[in-house]
Design an enzyme around this catalytic site. Structure first.
Site, PDB file in Angstrom:
ATOM      1  N   ARG A 130      30.653  35.553  31.614  1.00 49.77           N
ATOM      2  CA  ARG A 130      31.046  34.951  32.879  1.00 49.77           C
ATOM      3  C   ARG A 130      30.079  33.852  33.300  1.00 49.77           C
ATOM      4  O   ARG A 130      28.887  34.046  33.390  1.00 49.77           O
ATOM      5  CB  ARG A 130      31.096  36.002  33.973  1.00 49.77           C
ATOM      6  CG  ARG A 130      31.174  35.363  35.339  1.00 49.77           C
ATOM      7  CD  ARG A 130      31.971  36.166  36.299  1.00 49.77           C
ATOM      8  NE  ARG A 130      31.945  35.531  37.594  1.00 49.77           N
ATOM      9  CZ  ARG A 130      32.014  36.181  38.718  1.00 49.77           C
ATOM     10  NH1 ARG A 130      32.128  37.481  38.708  1.00 49.77           N
ATOM     11  NH2 ARG A 130      32.008  35.539  39.859  1.00 49.77           N
TER      12      ARG A 130
ATOM     13  N   ASP B   8      34.199  44.399  40.467  1.00 46.69           N
ATOM     14  CA  ASP B   8      33.904  44.641  41.880  1.00 46.69           C
ATOM     15  C   ASP B   8      33.703  46.117  42.130  1.00 46.69           C
ATOM     16  O   ASP B   8      34.464  46.955  41.640  1.00 46.69           O
ATOM     17  CB  ASP B   8      35.062  44.143  42.756  1.00 46.69           C
ATOM     18  CG  ASP B   8      35.108  42.634  42.868  1.00 46.69           C
ATOM     19  OD1 ASP B   8      34.048  41.984  42.776  1.00 46.69           O
ATOM     20  OD2 ASP B   8      36.225  42.101  43.036  1.00 46.69           O
TER      21      ASP B   8
ATOM     22  N   ARG C  66      37.668  33.071  36.107  1.00 46.35           N
ATOM     23  CA  ARG C  66      36.504  33.751  35.526  1.00 46.35           C
ATOM     24  C   ARG C  66      36.891  34.593  34.320  1.00 46.35           C
ATOM     25  O   ARG C  66      38.004  35.132  34.254  1.00 46.35           O
ATOM     26  CB  ARG C  66      35.804  34.602  36.587  1.00 46.35           C
ATOM     27  CG  ARG C  66      36.646  35.697  37.120  1.00 46.35           C
ATOM     28  CD  ARG C  66      36.860  35.743  38.622  1.00 46.35           C
ATOM     29  NE  ARG C  66      36.457  34.656  39.454  1.00 46.35           N
ATOM     30  CZ  ARG C  66      35.512  34.762  40.394  1.00 46.35           C
ATOM     31  NH1 ARG C  66      34.882  35.877  40.585  1.00 46.35           N
ATOM     32  NH2 ARG C  66      35.233  33.737  41.147  1.00 46.35           N
TER      33      ARG C  66
ATOM     34  N   ASP D  92      35.429  39.660  36.191  1.00 51.63           N
ATOM     35  CA  ASP D  92      34.955  39.964  37.539  1.00 51.63           C
ATOM     36  C   ASP D  92      34.988  41.484  37.695  1.00 51.63           C
ATOM     37  O   ASP D  92      36.022  42.109  37.474  1.00 51.63           O
ATOM     38  CB  ASP D  92      35.903  39.304  38.562  1.00 51.63           C
ATOM     39  CG  ASP D  92      35.376  39.391  39.976  1.00 51.63           C
ATOM     40  OD1 ASP D  92      34.143  39.506  40.152  1.00 51.63           O
ATOM     41  OD2 ASP D  92      36.189  39.337  40.909  1.00 51.63           O
TER      42      ASP D  92
HETATM   43  N1  LIG Z   1      31.192  45.554  46.658  1.00 52.06           N
HETATM   44  C1  LIG Z   1      30.731  44.548  45.893  1.00 52.06           C
HETATM   45  N2  LIG Z   1      31.078  44.436  44.592  1.00 52.06           N
HETATM   46  C2  LIG Z   1      30.623  43.412  43.828  1.00 52.06           C
HETATM   47  N3  LIG Z   1      29.804  42.422  44.276  1.00 52.06           N
HETATM   48  C3  LIG Z   1      29.432  42.500  45.569  1.00 52.06           C
HETATM   49  C4  LIG Z   1      29.878  43.539  46.443  1.00 52.06           C
HETATM   50  N4  LIG Z   1      29.328  43.344  47.671  1.00 52.06           N
HETATM   51  C5  LIG Z   1      28.589  42.234  47.587  1.00 52.06           C
HETATM   52  N5  LIG Z   1      28.631  41.717  46.340  1.00 52.06           N
HETATM   53  C6  LIG Z   1      27.916  40.515  45.952  1.00 52.06           C
HETATM   54  O1  LIG Z   1      28.829  39.471  45.721  1.00 52.06           O
HETATM   55  C7  LIG Z   1      28.204  38.603  44.816  1.00 52.06           C
HETATM   56  C8  LIG Z   1      29.173  37.553  44.299  1.00 52.06           C
HETATM   57  O2  LIG Z   1      30.314  38.165  43.823  1.00 52.06           O
HETATM   58  P1  LIG Z   1      31.435  37.339  43.108  1.00 52.06           P
HETATM   59  O3  LIG Z   1      30.919  36.030  42.610  1.00 52.06           O
HETATM   60  O4  LIG Z   1      32.035  38.259  42.079  1.00 52.06           O
HETATM   61  O5  LIG Z   1      32.456  37.066  44.282  1.00 52.06           O
HETATM   62  P2  LIG Z   1      33.921  36.651  44.042  1.00 52.06           P
HETATM   63  O6  LIG Z   1      34.456  37.544  42.955  1.00 52.06           O
HETATM   64  O7  LIG Z   1      34.030  35.161  43.872  1.00 52.06           O
HETATM   65  O8  LIG Z   1      34.653  37.008  45.376  1.00 52.06           O
HETATM   66  P3  LIG Z   1      35.121  38.415  45.877  1.00 52.06           P
HETATM   67  O9  LIG Z   1      33.890  39.134  46.333  1.00 52.06           O
HETATM   68  O10 LIG Z   1      36.043  38.041  46.988  1.00 52.06           O
HETATM   69  O11 LIG Z   1      35.846  39.169  44.774  1.00 52.06           O
HETATM   70  C9  LIG Z   1      27.586  39.537  43.793  1.00 52.06           C
HETATM   71  O12 LIG Z   1      26.515  38.932  43.123  1.00 52.06           O
HETATM   72  C10 LIG Z   1      27.108  40.686  44.667  1.00 52.06           C
HETATM   73  O13 LIG Z   1      25.746  40.581  45.006  1.00 52.06           O
HETATM   74  N1  LIG Z   2      45.214  37.843  41.160  1.00 48.07           N
HETATM   75  C1  LIG Z   2      43.895  37.721  41.339  1.00 48.07           C
HETATM   76  N2  LIG Z   2      43.415  36.727  42.084  1.00 48.07           N
HETATM   77  C2  LIG Z   2      42.066  36.621  42.269  1.00 48.07           C
HETATM   78  C3  LIG Z   2      41.181  37.547  41.673  1.00 48.07           C
HETATM   79  C4  LIG Z   2      41.723  38.578  40.879  1.00 48.07           C
HETATM   80  O1  LIG Z   2      40.989  39.426  40.305  1.00 48.07           O
HETATM   81  N3  LIG Z   2      43.080  38.644  40.731  1.00 48.07           N
HETATM   82  N4  LIG Z   2      39.850  37.434  41.869  1.00 48.07           N
HETATM   83  C5  LIG Z   2      39.366  36.471  42.628  1.00 48.07           C
HETATM   84  C6  LIG Z   2      37.921  36.390  42.864  1.00 48.07           C
HETATM   85  O2  LIG Z   2      37.404  37.562  43.272  1.00 48.07           O
HETATM   86  C7  LIG Z   2      40.207  35.458  43.264  1.00 48.07           C
HETATM   87  N5  LIG Z   2      41.587  35.632  43.029  1.00 48.07           N
END
Ligand SMILES: Nc1ncnc2c1ncn2[C@@H]1O[C@H](COP(=O)(O)OP(=O)(O)OP(=O)(O)O)[C@@H](O)[C@H]1O
Ligand SMILES: Nc1nc2c(c(=O)[nH]1)N=C(CO)CN2
Length: 163
Positions: A83, A97, A92, A95
């Site tokens: 990534r 979460d 990406r 990802d």
């Molecule tokens: N519950 C969580 N899970 C994963 N990352 C988290 C969480 N809470 C905070 N973070 C922080 O978010 C940072 C950036 O995450 P990331 O770049 O994956 O965001 P994103 O995928 O673009 O957006 P989203 O968070 O909306 O999915 C990570 O480095 C982490 O420190």
């Molecule tokens: N359908 C879908 N859309 C996204 C996704 C994802 O996992 N699935 N993740 C994102 C960034 O967190 C932004 N948008």
């Protein structure tokens, strides 16, 4: 003491189907982390800027590690599988979460639990409801199955050829 954790997996660059499978395999290799349940994989319409469709799914883990340590592992696996961080909500290769950690509520600069955007996301709630419909979100106090009833699921389609 073991904790139950829900994670979300997503990919929309490269060999997405392989990447999300490999992520689960790598997770199993860490001390103190076991993959207990996994959802099917779904093809989902991207939320955010125009970009390719995603493959999304969820898994339930049983862990003996702390939330912060688990986050570090997730970030490490994202890095291992290539990534490169781009624009927010942009495409990406992987990802990961952290969605729920028992019934914990945590707010730190680097980690928020439950994941703050999971309640609005069909690409999270559809696979999560498949494996943990009764899990209560400690913020809304609603079960995952209940949260799912309130959102539009039309952008999420189960993949039948994998898993
Ligand atoms: N519950 C969580 N899970 C994963 N990352 C988290 C969480 N809470 C905070 N973070 C922080 O978010 C940072 C950036 O995450 P990331 O770049 O994956 O965001 P994103 O995928 O673009 O957006 P989203 O968070 O909306 O999915 C990570 O480095 C982490 O420190
Ligand atoms: N359908 C879908 N859309 C996204 C996704 C994802 O996992 N699935 N993740 C994102 C960034 O967190 C932004 N948008």
């Amino acid at each position: 003491m073991d904790s139950n954790v829900a994670i979300g997996l997503g990919s929309n660059l490269g060999l997405s189907g392989q990447t999300v499978e490999t992520a689960l395999e790598l997770l199993e290799g860490y001390e103190g982390i076991r993959v207990k349940k996994r959802s099917h994989w779904y093809r989902t319409i991207p939320v955010g800027p125009p970009q390719p469709d995603y493959i999304n799914g969820c898994a339930i883990l049983e862990v003996t590690v702390s939330p912060q340590s688990l986050l570090e592992t997730l970030l490490e696996i994202e890095k291992t599988l290539g990534r490169v961080r781009g624009e927010r909500w942009g495409p990406r290769t992987l990802d990961l979460d952290l969605l729920l950690f028992d019934d914990l509520i945590l707010n730190t600069p680097t980690l928020e639990i439950p994941h703050p955007r999971m309640r609005d996301r069909a690409f999270v709630l559809v696979p999560l409801a498949e494996i943990a419909p009764e899990w209560i979100d400690p913020i809304s106090k609603k079960a995952i199955a209940q949260l799912l009833e309130t959102i539009d699921q039309s952008g999420v389609q189960k993949l039948t050829l994998t898993n």
